[in-house]
Design a protein around this motif. Structure first.
Motif, mmCIF file in Angstrom:
data_model
loop_
_atom_site.group_PDB
_atom_site.id
_atom_site.type_symbol
_atom_site.label_atom_id
_atom_site.label_comp_id
_atom_site.label_asym_id
_atom_site.label_seq_id
_atom_site.Cartn_x
_atom_site.Cartn_y
_atom_site.Cartn_z
ATOM 1 N N ALA A 1 0.810 -1.218 0.000
ATOM 2 C CA ALA A 1 0.000 0.000 0.000
ATOM 3 C C ALA A 1 0.835 1.255 0.000
ATOM 4 O O ALA A 1 1.791 1.394 0.740
ATOM 5 N N ALA A 2 0.458 2.150 -0.878
ATOM 6 C CA ALA A 2 1.159 3.428 -0.981
ATOM 7 C C ALA A 2 0.509 4.434 -0.056
ATOM 8 O O ALA A 2 -0.650 4.331 0.297
ATOM 9 N N THR A 3 1.309 5.424 0.371
ATOM 10 C CA THR A 3 0.783 6.496 1.200
ATOM 11 C C THR A 3 1.030 7.811 0.504
ATOM 12 O O THR A 3 1.805 7.900 -0.435
ATOM 13 N N THR A 4 0.392 8.854 0.975
ATOM 14 C CA THR A 4 0.592 10.165 0.379
ATOM 15 C C THR A 4 1.919 10.739 0.815
ATOM 16 O O THR A 4 2.508 10.310 1.797
ATOM 17 N N SER A 5 2.417 11.728 0.068
ATOM 18 C CA SER A 5 3.698 12.362 0.366
ATOM 19 C C SER A 5 3.674 12.993 1.740
ATOM 20 O O SER A 5 2.675 13.545 2.181
ATOM 21 N N LYS A 6 4.826 12.915 2.436
ATOM 22 C CA LYS A 6 4.940 13.493 3.763
ATOM 23 C C LYS A 6 5.249 14.983 3.720
ATOM 24 O O LYS A 6 5.199 15.656 4.737
ATOM 25 N N ALA A 7 5.637 15.495 2.567
ATOM 26 C CA ALA A 7 6.034 16.901 2.488
ATOM 27 C C ALA A 7 4.817 17.801 2.648
ATOM 28 O O ALA A 7 3.790 17.602 2.023
ATOM 29 N N TYR B 1 15.501 -1.376 -4.731
ATOM 30 C CA TYR B 1 14.603 -1.468 -3.577
ATOM 31 C C TYR B 1 13.143 -1.255 -3.983
ATOM 32 O O TYR B 1 12.238 -1.856 -3.391
ATOM 33 N N ASP B 2 12.895 -0.418 -4.979
ATOM 34 C CA ASP B 2 11.526 -0.263 -5.481
ATOM 35 C C ASP B 2 11.017 -1.579 -6.063
ATOM 36 O O ASP B 2 9.872 -1.980 -5.829
ATOM 37 N N LEU C 1 16.700 12.579 -3.865
ATOM 38 C CA LEU C 1 16.767 12.658 -2.406
ATOM 39 C C LEU C 1 15.426 13.070 -1.806
ATOM 40 O O LEU C 1 15.066 12.613 -0.713
ATOM 41 N N GLU C 2 14.687 13.927 -2.500
ATOM 42 C CA GLU C 2 13.351 14.278 -2.012
ATOM 43 C C GLU C 2 12.454 13.041 -1.971
ATOM 44 O O GLU C 2 11.718 12.827 -1.003
ATOM 45 N N ARG C 3 12.506 12.232 -3.014
ATOM 46 C CA ARG C 3 11.705 11.004 -3.027
ATOM 47 C C ARG C 3 12.152 10.056 -1.915
ATOM 48 O O ARG C 3 11.323 9.456 -1.224
ATOM 49 N N LEU C 4 13.458 9.942 -1.736
ATOM 50 C CA LEU C 4 13.980 9.049 -0.708
ATOM 51 C C LEU C 4 13.529 9.496 0.675
ATOM 52 O O LEU C 4 13.147 8.672 1.520
ATOM 53 N N TYR C 5 13.536 10.800 0.915
ATOM 54 C CA TYR C 5 13.122 11.339 2.210
ATOM 55 C C TYR C 5 11.609 11.223 2.412
ATOM 56 O O TYR C 5 11.138 10.793 3.467
ATOM 57 N N GLU C 6 10.848 11.604 1.399
ATOM 58 C CA GLU C 6 9.386 11.597 1.516
ATOM 59 C C GLU C 6 8.823 10.178 1.508
ATOM 60 O O GLU C 6 7.781 9.915 2.105
ATOM 61 N N ASN C 7 9.496 9.275 0.786
ATOM 62 C CA ASN C 7 9.096 7.867 0.721
ATOM 63 C C ASN C 7 7.597 7.735 0.438
ATOM 64 O O ASN C 7 6.831 7.213 1.263
ATOM 65 N N PRO C 8 7.148 8.197 -0.734
ATOM 66 C CA PRO C 8 5.709 8.263 -1.012
ATOM 67 C C PRO C 8 5.013 6.910 -1.009
ATOM 68 O O PRO C 8 3.805 6.846 -0.780
ATOM 69 N N PRO D 1 9.830 0.259 3.069
ATOM 70 C CA PRO D 1 10.755 0.111 4.203
ATOM 71 C C PRO D 1 12.206 -0.029 3.774
ATOM 72 O O PRO D 1 13.112 0.246 4.563
ATOM 73 N N TYR D 2 12.446 -0.442 2.537
ATOM 74 C CA TYR D 2 13.821 -0.562 2.067
ATOM 75 C C TYR D 2 14.495 0.801 1.901
ATOM 76 O O TYR D 2 15.723 0.890 1.921
ATOM 77 N N TYR D 3 13.707 1.854 1.733
ATOM 78 C CA TYR D 3 14.300 3.192 1.686
ATOM 79 C C TYR D 3 14.966 3.524 3.021
ATOM 80 O O TYR D 3 15.990 4.214 3.061
ATOM 81 N N ASP D 4 14.395 3.039 4.118
ATOM 82 C CA ASP D 4 15.020 3.247 5.423
ATOM 83 C C ASP D 4 16.359 2.516 5.504
ATOM 84 O O ASP D 4 17.310 3.004 6.127
#
Length: 335
Positions: free
Chosen positions: A47-53, A146-147, A243-250, A254-257
């Protein structure tokens, strides 16, 4: 931000997959004789989530910045400011950066990207100037793998075999000194590529994808709107989006962590991070006169700072000073 609109190459036109380059660095400890598995990665959840930004009202202004290039020829490139109405004006930071460059850069080329991840204010200098990506390409390489693992389309526990004739390159890390035919899991290779900038591990991963229907260069270009497959090049605008995508992790991957943890534990502490004592996730690049650093700095108000440079005289002094300049401004104005 400006998006590169040049056409990406088709898979059939690929002539070279990876140009990570030989890099000089000293690992914290020699791990060259082992392929021991690192700590297990977390199991992905769907399941995808919305952007954290957070969203902010913004206005954008553009200007000019002049750099001294090799042979004392001026290089004039556009810079871009993105302003948030409820935050300190980032033009002050832009002025400080431009003044520093004017006073300290006498030869070479430099591009820079800054983004405050809370306010989304940004400043970019020569954002679409292309450079050999060197080992900064290992960030999108890892993100793409990781994607695919998160989607269930790639097994991180699969075993890859070292082919010395195909994969050898001067390096450190887990595969340094490996015997021809030695094996390691894809997860191990991804860890080593980021922690120790392992070029052999990187070449093994690129070779794996070359044996599929489409090369990794082409796949990354399509997935992340890059132009790496054209000439093994990137620009700071592309690196910033990554890096924005990596940080926001839309997608809440969990592999981005896992990737961010490896970037925080990287054995290289020069360039933009040399003068900083806070947590930083970053990846450097060093190849044929190109010296780069892509950083995600975890101050109370985290920010991205990226510098790509080519034939920059005094880069190992200039980049740490730039990193400290931006850090001081960020902490003094943002708290």
């Amino acid at each position: 931000m400006t998006t590169d609109t040049s056409e990406t190459a088709t898979p059939s036109s690929q002539t070279s997959d990876c140009s990570s380059g030989s890099e000089t660095w000293e690992p914290a400890a020699s791990l060259s004789q082992t392929t021991q598995e690192p700590a297990a990665s977390p199991e992905p959840t769907a399941a995808a989530t919305t952007s954290k930004a957070a969203e902010h009202s913004r206005t954008t202004t553009t200007g000019q910045a002049t750099l001294a290039s090799e042979g004392s020829t001026d290089q004039t490139g556009t810079d871009e400011l993105t302003l948030a109405t409820d935050q300190p004006d980032v033009t002050e930071l832009a002025d400080q950066i431009n003044s520093f460059i004017a006073e300290n850069v006498s030869q070479g080329e430099l591009s820079l990207a800054y983004v405050d991840l809370d306010s989304e204010q940004s400043y970019m200098l020569n954002a679409t100037e292309s450079y050999k990506a060197a080992s900064t390409i290992k960030v999108p390489m890892s993100m793409y793998c990781y994607d695919q693992a998160f989607k269930g389309e790639l097994d991180l526990n699969m075993t890859l075999t070292y082919d010395q004739a195909e994969d050898y390159e001067a390096t450190g890390g887990l595969m340094s000194g490996a015997a021809d035919g030695q094996t390691a899991t894809l997860q191990t290779l991804l860890h080593s590529a980021i922690l120790y900038s392992d070029n052999i591990a990187t070449n093994m991963i690129f070779r794996y994808w070359r044996q599929t229907s489409e090369s990794l260069s082409y796949r990354m270009d399509q997935a992340f709107d890059m132009h790496y497959s054209e000439d093994s090049e990137m620009n700071v605008e592309e690196a910033c989006r990554l890096l924005e995508r990596l940080y926001e992790n839309p997608d809440d991957n969990p592999y981005y962590d896992v990737l961010l943890t490896d970037m925080k534990n990287s054995d290289w502490n020069r360039y933009l991070t040399a003068e900083l004592s806070v947590s930083v996730a970053h990846k450097y690049g060093l190849f044929d006169g190109n010296q780069h650093d892509v950083t995600l700095v975890y101050t109370p108000h985290p920010y991205i700072l990226i510098v790509y440079s080519r034939n920059l005289s005094g880069a190992e002094q200039i980049l740490p000073q730039l990193g400290l300049l931006v850090y001081n401004w960020q902490t003094e104005t943002r708290g």
